[in-house]
Design a protein around this motif. Structure first.
Motif, PDB file in Angstrom:
ATOM      1  N   THR A 169     -13.733   2.686   8.019  1.00  0.00           N
ATOM      2  CA  THR A 169     -12.657   1.716   8.240  1.00  0.00           C
ATOM      3  C   THR A 169     -12.463   0.827   7.023  1.00  0.00           C
ATOM      4  O   THR A 169     -11.855  -0.219   7.114  1.00  0.00           O
ATOM      5  N   ALA A 170     -13.023   1.230   5.884  1.00  0.00           N
ATOM      6  CA  ALA A 170     -12.896   0.410   4.679  1.00  0.00           C
ATOM      7  C   ALA A 170     -11.448   0.362   4.230  1.00  0.00           C
ATOM      8  O   ALA A 170     -10.768   1.376   4.158  1.00  0.00           O
ATOM      9  N   THR A 171     -10.953  -0.843   3.984  1.00  0.00           N
ATOM     10  CA  THR A 171      -9.599  -1.031   3.488  1.00  0.00           C
ATOM     11  C   THR A 171      -9.624  -2.028   2.353  1.00  0.00           C
ATOM     12  O   THR A 171     -10.645  -2.642   2.066  1.00  0.00           O
ATOM     13  N   ARG A 229     -17.736  -3.198  -3.581  1.00  0.00           N
ATOM     14  CA  ARG A 229     -16.940  -2.408  -2.666  1.00  0.00           C
ATOM     15  C   ARG A 229     -16.450  -3.325  -1.562  1.00  0.00           C
ATOM     16  O   ARG A 229     -17.027  -4.381  -1.328  1.00  0.00           O
ATOM     17  N   ARG A 230     -15.395  -2.929  -0.881  1.00  0.00           N
ATOM     18  CA  ARG A 230     -14.809  -3.762   0.165  1.00  0.00           C
ATOM     19  C   ARG A 230     -14.653  -2.953   1.454  1.00  0.00           C
ATOM     20  O   ARG A 230     -14.310  -1.776   1.426  1.00  0.00           O
ATOM     21  N   ILE A 231     -14.911  -3.636   2.570  1.00  0.00           N
ATOM     22  CA  ILE A 231     -14.742  -3.014   3.877  1.00  0.00           C
ATOM     23  C   ILE A 231     -14.111  -4.035   4.817  1.00  0.00           C
ATOM     24  O   ILE A 231     -14.401  -5.222   4.738  1.00  0.00           O
ATOM     25  N   GLN A 232     -13.213  -3.556   5.676  1.00  0.00           N
ATOM     26  CA  GLN A 232     -12.559  -4.401   6.670  1.00  0.00           C
ATOM     27  C   GLN A 232     -13.325  -4.266   7.983  1.00  0.00           C
ATOM     28  O   GLN A 232     -13.506  -3.163   8.499  1.00  0.00           O
ATOM     29  N   ILE A 233     -13.789  -5.414   8.528  1.00  0.00           N
ATOM     30  CA  ILE A 233     -14.491  -5.420   9.811  1.00  0.00           C
ATOM     31  C   ILE A 233     -13.755  -6.376  10.733  1.00  0.00           C
ATOM     32  O   ILE A 233     -13.906  -7.594  10.638  1.00  0.00           O
ATOM     33  N   ARG A 276      -6.208 -10.343  -2.601  1.00  0.00           N
ATOM     34  CA  ARG A 276      -7.415 -10.746  -3.311  1.00  0.00           C
ATOM     35  C   ARG A 276      -8.062  -9.515  -3.917  1.00  0.00           C
ATOM     36  O   ARG A 276      -8.509  -8.616  -3.198  1.00  0.00           O
ATOM     37  N   PRO A 277      -8.108  -9.426  -5.244  1.00  0.00           N
ATOM     38  CA  PRO A 277      -8.665  -8.229  -5.874  1.00  0.00           C
ATOM     39  C   PRO A 277     -10.153  -8.085  -5.566  1.00  0.00           C
ATOM     40  O   PRO A 277     -10.863  -9.067  -5.373  1.00  0.00           O
TER      41      PRO A 277
END
Length: 297
Positions: free
Chosen positions: A46-48, A60-64, A53-54
């Protein structure tokens, strides 16, 4: 007044130490997560990204849910996925063969722990920004779980005098005394108070545990609240005098319990709990106090 100094414990003896300011001196909260087997079924990642915001370099970035979480990823030869919270946020260490999707799923499973630890870190950082105490007449100082007020009186007959009813500590110095001179007087008094309290509480818990200790001394360590050697020498950090009696008792019970269990295994914690049932809350309270929240001497 000169500061009290004490020799370090004999390195040849087994010393078991209680974490001091955990999370602020490289004692960072971390937890392991079993690495999934390559054939295990996994949910889609579900990482987005968040366009507004860069993503910071190297992250790494993940949406929770409604939260966006940035984290650092380190590959290693370890067999499990490790989670660590430090000043830079969340850091994950994972085996080289674990996929990014598998790591993202592990984050989802551990999200409650992660966000709790990140919130604790932010709260400690906020406390660091609070104004430091002022070493002057009228300044406030934490003592025995509450604030006391410093009073400077040049005509005081004794060096330092404490009034428990008004909670005022009067020091025999003029109003324009040098800050370090005031610090030395106050620190000397606090160390004497710590030694007095420790001498009263140690025998009480030693009797409850059915153990005997050889000696105790004050410690000025910056990485531990206390320690116990195999031959029964106890060292307790004098700065515990800033805290309430239950927190002091917890550290004393912890160190004395090592005279029955020289480890931190389940039986050790059961021993601590037998004489101090509220040890979990006390341990958390100590860990929540960053060094920056205490007076600097």
């Amino acid at each position: 007044m000169k500061l009290l100094r004490h020799n370090a414990p004999d390195p040849q003896q087994l010393a078991l130490q209680l974490d001091f300011f955990a999370g602020d001196f490289s004692a960072q909260p971390k937890v392991d997560h079993p690495a999934p087997t390559p054939s295990a079924p996994l949910m889609p990642s579900t990482a987005t990204s968040e366009p507004s915001r860069p993503v910071p370099a190297g992250k790494r970035r993940i949406q929770i849910g409604e939260h966006v979480l940035d984290y650092s990823l380190v590959r290693s030869k370890r067999r499990s996925i490790g989670f660590m919270i430090d000043d830079d946020g969340l850091r994950i260490t994972a085996p080289k063969w674990v996929t990014l999707t598998e790591i993202d799923n592990a984050i989802h499973e551990k999200q409650r722990w992660i966000f709790n630890k990140l919130n604790e870190r932010r709260e400690r950082s906020a406390r660091r920004l609070q104004p430091q105490m002022e070493w002057r007449d009228g300044g406030k100082l934490p003592y025995f779980g509450d604030d006391i007020t410093l009073r400077l009186r040049a005509n005081l007959a004794v060096g330092v005098q404490y009034d428990s009813e008004t909670r005022e500590l009067t020091i025999g110095l003029p109003q324009d005394a040098a800050e370090q001179q005031l610090k030395d007087r106050v620190q000397g008094w606090l160390q004497l108070e710590a030694k007095r309290i420790f001498a009263e509480r140690l025998p009480l818990y030693a009797e409850k545990l059915g153990v005997s200790y050889q000696s105790f001394a004050l410690s000025s360590a910056t990485t531990q609240w206390g320690s116990c050697t195999a031959d029964g020498r106890i060292r307790l950090n004098w700065r515990l005098i800033h805290f309430s009696l239950p927190l002091i008792d917890y550290v004393i019970a912890h160190e004395l319990s090592h005279l029955r269990e020289m480890n931190h295994g389940p039986q050790f914690w059961a021993t601590v709990q037998s004489v101090f049932p509220e040890f979990v809350a006390a341990r958390k309270a100590l860990r929540d106090h960053a060094p920056e929240t205490l007076p600097i001497f």
